[in-house]
Design an enzyme around this catalytic site. Structure first.
Site, mmCIF file in Angstrom:
data_model
loop_
_atom_site.group_PDB
_atom_site.id
_atom_site.type_symbol
_atom_site.label_atom_id
_atom_site.label_comp_id
_atom_site.label_asym_id
_atom_site.label_seq_id
_atom_site.Cartn_x
_atom_site.Cartn_y
_atom_site.Cartn_z
ATOM 1 N N ARG A 57 8.822 7.716 -7.152
ATOM 2 C CA ARG A 57 9.274 7.720 -5.764
ATOM 3 C C ARG A 57 9.701 6.349 -5.253
ATOM 4 N NH1 ARG A 57 6.358 11.943 -6.625
ATOM 5 N NH2 ARG A 57 5.141 10.478 -7.833
ATOM 6 N N THR A 58 8.865 5.351 -5.468
ATOM 7 C CA THR A 58 9.150 4.045 -4.859
ATOM 8 C C THR A 58 10.452 3.475 -5.423
ATOM 9 O OG1 THR A 58 6.775 3.726 -4.655
ATOM 10 C CG2 THR A 58 8.149 1.796 -4.284
ATOM 11 N N LYS A 86 9.404 -9.801 -24.791
ATOM 12 C CA LYS A 86 9.477 -10.977 -25.676
ATOM 13 C C LYS A 86 8.656 -12.133 -25.129
ATOM 14 C CE LYS A 86 14.326 -9.936 -26.753
ATOM 15 N NZ LYS A 86 15.692 -10.443 -26.559
ATOM 16 N N ARG A 108 7.457 -4.256 -8.184
ATOM 17 C CA ARG A 108 6.150 -3.646 -8.470
ATOM 18 C C ARG A 108 5.569 -4.368 -9.668
ATOM 19 N NH1 ARG A 108 4.727 2.665 -8.590
ATOM 20 N NH2 ARG A 108 4.753 2.203 -6.368
ATOM 21 N N HIS A 136 0.269 -1.812 -1.053
ATOM 22 C CA HIS A 136 1.541 -1.088 -1.214
ATOM 23 C C HIS A 136 2.097 -0.914 0.207
ATOM 24 C CE1 HIS A 136 4.614 1.407 -2.695
ATOM 25 N NE2 HIS A 136 3.928 2.285 -3.405
HETATM 26 C C1 NCD Z 1 1.213 5.391 -5.465
HETATM 27 C C2 NCD Z 1 1.181 4.030 -6.130
HETATM 28 O O1 NCD Z 1 2.009 3.728 -6.985
HETATM 29 O O2 NCD Z 1 0.289 3.281 -5.752
HETATM 30 N N1 NCD Z 1 2.405 6.085 -5.684
HETATM 31 C C3 NCD Z 1 3.483 5.828 -4.878
HETATM 32 O O3 NCD Z 1 3.975 4.730 -4.800
HETATM 33 N N2 NCD Z 1 3.942 6.848 -4.149
HETATM 34 C C4 NCD Z 1 0.018 6.217 -5.702
HETATM 35 C C5 NCD Z 1 -0.525 6.411 -7.085
HETATM 36 O O4 NCD Z 1 0.012 5.956 -8.088
HETATM 37 O O5 NCD Z 1 -1.551 7.093 -7.170
#
Ligand code: NCD
Length: 315
Positions: A57-58, A86, A108, A136
């Protein structure tokens, strides 16, 4: 509407603690305009997505959001296909993309706190798309947008945050955003996963801010009082010791039977992915909002990129 608000332009998004209630509400207004198709933008900047951890999703909502406001995207969805394998450092990786002319990084990363370090070293905005178990912030923005959109307010709501409060990064950022309103929070988790077990001092923050909260272990004790239940997945991959995971796995599963006595406007949320915490029988009830919540990610991220990159509108 011309939006190029000074406070937003070129801003880093590192922690949900870095924004005020007024700023969140402004972001929600812009997101709502995008959702209602009342605002179109052609920003023409480049957004670089660097995902060192898995994402559905993100990654995709940021990418789509960038495209929908007329931006270009580059970067990667998985570091496995890059020179990171590497041994290239994160700093060098970013340095490369600045050379290609990026205007913004969405990152991320498995190292908690790395976004602050990077923001000190690069001039372009750094957006935290998740750092280990820590935070997040953009997920919390879309979560609270979803609550705001459903209830038309946030003050006065009773919100349960359930699941992996120890290793999850969405419960912490969500709590930070919600701490700007007069809400009652219920942290619902087995003792092993409660908020005081977190590495960051989230409980200290909540107390200092005067947030009204309770810690409980069984959701059934409060379910019928709640306006919102925010369910999260147990973060198996973040447990230092899998025998600990075995002790808590499957400790809560919400089914449609649980929802018999809930308030009329009660909603169930989840950042997704769900593993087995919410039974699919809940999906067809009017309380299920998790797919709408995921969809809102697109509009909130459009608004965020639009404000940070300072776009002009066409409508
Ligand atoms: C979450 C995350 O990556 O922290 N997912 C997201 O971004 N929607 C939740 C998760 O991984 O459980």
């Amino acid at each position: 509407m011309w939006v190029c608000i000074k406070e937003w332009k070129n801003r880093d998004v590192i922690s949900a603690k870095d924004f005020s209630k007024k700023e969140f509400l402004f972001l929600f207004d812009v997101a709502k305009k995008f959702k209602q198709n009342k605002l179109k933008a052609n920003v023409g900047k480049t957004v670089t997505l660097l995902f060192f951890e898995p994402s559905t999703r993100t990654y995709n909502s940021f990418r789509m959001a960038a495209h929908k406001i007329g931006c270009f995207t580059d970067g990667f969805a998985s570091a496995q296909t890059t020179s990171v394998v590497k041994g290239e450092s994160t700093f060098d990786t970013l340095k490369m993309f600045t050379g290609y002319g990026t205007d913004c990084f969405v990152i991320r990363h498995p190292k908690a706190g790395i976004h602050r370090y990077l923001a000190e070293r690069f001039d372009v905005p750094i957006i935290n798309a998740g750092d280990d178990s820590h935070e997040h912030p953009t997920q919390a923005m879309l979560d609270v947008f979803t609550i705001w959109e459903n209830f038309g307010k946030i003050d006065g709501l009773k919100i349960g945050i359930m699941g992996d409060l120890r290793y999850g990064r969405t419960p912490s950022s969500l709590s930070y955003v919600l701490s700007n309103w007069k809400v009652k929070l219920y942290f619902i988790a087995p003792e092993l996963l409660q908020i005081e077990k977190r590495l960051d001092n989230m409980e200290f923050f909540l107390q200092k801010k005067g947030v009204d909260y309770e810690k409980i272990s069984n959701y059934k004790d409060v379910l019928n009082e709640l306006d919102v239940l925010y369910v999260t997945r147990i973060q198996k991959e973040r447990f230092p010791d899998l025998t600990e995971y075995e002790k808590v796995k499957g400790s809560y599963v919400i089914t449609s039977k649980d929802l018999k006595g809930v308030k009329k406007h009660f909603i169930v949320m989840h950042p997704l992915p769900r593993v087995n915490e919410i039974d699919t029988s809940v999906d067809n009830t009017p309380h299920a909002k998790y797919f709408e919540q995921a969809k809102n990610g697109l509009y909130v991220r459009m608004a965020l990129l639009y404000l940070i990159l300072g776009g002009s509108d066409e409508k």
